[in-house]
Design an enzyme around this catalytic site. Sequence first.
Site, PDB file in Angstrom:
ATOM      1  N   ASN A  73      45.415  12.914  54.593  1.00  0.00           N
ATOM      2  CA  ASN A  73      46.015  11.671  54.110  1.00  0.00           C
ATOM      3  C   ASN A  73      47.442  11.898  53.648  1.00  0.00           C
ATOM      4  O   ASN A  73      47.798  12.989  53.186  1.00  0.00           O
ATOM      5  CB  ASN A  73      45.175  11.070  52.978  1.00  0.00           C
ATOM      6  CG  ASN A  73      45.543  11.615  51.618  1.00  0.00           C
ATOM      7  OD1 ASN A  73      46.403  11.072  50.926  1.00  0.00           O
ATOM      8  ND2 ASN A  73      44.891  12.706  51.218  1.00  0.00           N
ATOM      9  N   ASN A 132      47.157  15.788  37.162  1.00  0.00           N
ATOM     10  CA  ASN A 132      47.206  16.046  38.599  1.00  0.00           C
ATOM     11  C   ASN A 132      48.397  16.936  38.937  1.00  0.00           C
ATOM     12  O   ASN A 132      49.520  16.470  39.101  1.00  0.00           O
ATOM     13  CB  ASN A 132      47.291  14.717  39.361  1.00  0.00           C
ATOM     14  CG  ASN A 132      47.229  14.903  40.864  1.00  0.00           C
ATOM     15  OD1 ASN A 132      47.391  16.000  41.376  1.00  0.00           O
ATOM     16  ND2 ASN A 132      47.006  13.815  41.586  1.00  0.00           N
ATOM     17  N   PHE A 133      48.130  18.229  39.049  1.00  0.00           N
ATOM     18  CA  PHE A 133      49.143  19.193  39.476  1.00  0.00           C
ATOM     19  C   PHE A 133      48.835  19.684  40.890  1.00  0.00           C
ATOM     20  O   PHE A 133      49.129  20.827  41.234  1.00  0.00           O
ATOM     21  CB  PHE A 133      49.176  20.395  38.523  1.00  0.00           C
ATOM     22  CG  PHE A 133      49.565  20.061  37.110  1.00  0.00           C
ATOM     23  CD1 PHE A 133      50.464  19.047  36.839  1.00  0.00           C
ATOM     24  CD2 PHE A 133      49.018  20.757  36.047  1.00  0.00           C
ATOM     25  CE1 PHE A 133      50.823  18.737  35.531  1.00  0.00           C
ATOM     26  CE2 PHE A 133      49.367  20.463  34.736  1.00  0.00           C
ATOM     27  CZ  PHE A 133      50.271  19.447  34.478  1.00  0.00           C
ATOM     28  N   CYS A 135      48.542  17.320  44.189  1.00  0.00           N
ATOM     29  CA  CYS A 135      48.871  16.607  45.428  1.00  0.00           C
ATOM     30  C   CYS A 135      50.052  17.268  46.137  1.00  0.00           C
ATOM     31  O   CYS A 135      51.113  17.448  45.544  1.00  0.00           O
ATOM     32  CB  CYS A 135      49.186  15.148  45.130  1.00  0.00           C
ATOM     33  SG  CYS A 135      47.720  14.167  44.769  1.00  0.00           S
ATOM     34  N   THR A 201      43.995  18.749  47.578  1.00  0.00           N
ATOM     35  CA  THR A 201      44.079  18.858  49.032  1.00  0.00           C
ATOM     36  C   THR A 201      45.035  19.962  49.486  1.00  0.00           C
ATOM     37  O   THR A 201      45.906  20.408  48.743  1.00  0.00           O
ATOM     38  CB  THR A 201      44.521  17.521  49.641  1.00  0.00           C
ATOM     39  OG1 THR A 201      45.742  17.103  49.016  1.00  0.00           O
ATOM     40  CG2 THR A 201      43.452  16.465  49.431  1.00  0.00           C
ATOM     41  N   CYS A 345      19.248  31.927  76.813  1.00  0.00           N
ATOM     42  CA  CYS A 345      20.513  31.258  77.138  1.00  0.00           C
ATOM     43  C   CYS A 345      21.654  32.267  77.270  1.00  0.00           C
ATOM     44  O   CYS A 345      22.724  31.948  77.805  1.00  0.00           O
ATOM     45  CB  CYS A 345      20.854  30.216  76.085  1.00  0.00           C
ATOM     46  SG  CYS A 345      21.237  30.909  74.452  1.00  0.00           S
ATOM     47  N   CYS A 379      23.868  48.588  66.582  1.00  0.00           N
ATOM     48  CA  CYS A 379      24.118  47.303  65.915  1.00  0.00           C
ATOM     49  C   CYS A 379      24.730  47.549  64.537  1.00  0.00           C
ATOM     50  O   CYS A 379      24.240  48.376  63.763  1.00  0.00           O
ATOM     51  CB  CYS A 379      22.809  46.526  65.782  1.00  0.00           C
ATOM     52  SG  CYS A 379      22.971  44.944  64.916  1.00  0.00           S
ATOM     53  N   CYS A 385      25.506  37.276  66.556  1.00  0.00           N
ATOM     54  CA  CYS A 385      24.494  36.780  67.495  1.00  0.00           C
ATOM     55  C   CYS A 385      23.622  35.709  66.856  1.00  0.00           C
ATOM     56  O   CYS A 385      23.278  34.700  67.486  1.00  0.00           O
ATOM     57  CB  CYS A 385      23.644  37.929  68.020  1.00  0.00           C
ATOM     58  SG  CYS A 385      22.800  38.878  66.737  1.00  0.00           S
TER      59      CYS A 385
END
Length: 426
Positions: A73, A132-133, A135, A201, A345, A379, A385
Amino acid sequence: MADLTTNLAGIQSPNPFWLASAPPTNSGYQVQRAFEAGWGGAVWKTLGDPILNVSSRFAAVGFNGQRVAGFNNIELITDRPLEVNLKEIYETKKKFPNHAIIASLMVEPQQEKWHEIVKKVEDVGVDGLELNFGCPHGMAERGMGAASGQVPDLVEKQTYWAKEVAQTPVIVKLTPNITDITVTAEAAVRGGADAVSMINTINSLAGVDIHSWNTIPHVAGKGAHGGYCGPAVKPIALNMVAECARSPFINVPISGMGGVSNWQEAVEFMLMGATGVQVCTAAMHHGFRIVEDMIQGLNYYLDERGIEKVSDIVGKAVSKYSDWGNLDLNYKVVARIDPDTCINCNKCHISCEDTSHQCIDMLKDPSGKSYLKVREEDCVGCNLCSIVCPVDGAISMVELPNEQPPMTWNERQAALQATAAQRLDV
């Protein structure tokens, strides 16, 4: 049912699930809807001096069919007048007196600015403050948010200014856009913080449209870095919470956030030291009612284990988290493939052969049927795996007995140094 109430530095909440300061907590209408849905608390969208937001603000990063594996954002703090927010905070607290309302604040790094906004906000009855330190976009370019949060002296100084006049607990929200978050967490504690919250963020660019060459999102063909959150950042956030929780210099409660989407992830954060969690992206993706499953799941988890209070799990896994140098070099696990479950697989063989240690062989039994087998002597127990295998339980990681005593890298180095010193003495 277990007691889900929490106490974060004196802030009481009916459960550990809070909405983080973000678009979901932008108004009284939204916060009241959230409380009706069951959220225990909400950190009001950051208040400060009036700003202008742009249009086209959000972007998501999808992965493997998941539309919102990460969320970006470029929205700033609230663009609503402070007086309107304060009126709605007062009305919401009056209607929901037992729910926690925390005001997120961001102003210029000036003592008088912090004194002014703290007094105004506390006058309407908030339960606590979150500085808020964190953003990383827009506000940081004006010397606030992460620009302050990346400088320990500014974190300490501004926390101290807020504490000079605050009558309610002060939480300091930290930026992850820094080399070592414990440095700024310690600065917050020195400034008098009653708690810390993390993470805000992460600096990011969500993507580029390969057809128009515009950034995602873009504003009239121009883009800017934004803040990244959502499921993709959870491992980063969990590590930072754990680092602060195990630091002897950060002796205050932690409010954890960053990719929390369900009750299991909330439990992980609490086991790693968070008193409670804050949620944003999951609520934006699925709506406020996700908290119903979170409360129900947490209750079931605690009841199943005979745990009476959610506070009893806080920090229980911290002692299991350490530095690499303290891990046992003699511990040994190997992969084992269950032939009855394996669907052949060959994903494990390809991954091991191309990118790991070439220890899974493709063999044939007497009837000519193909099967896979791990050469255990080769291993190294890397887990690759079992990670790529599409069938749960087809590959197990099994601990092998070891006659050698535990030996960490640090112990090994100390022993080598001691031996070298003895030789010098001789």
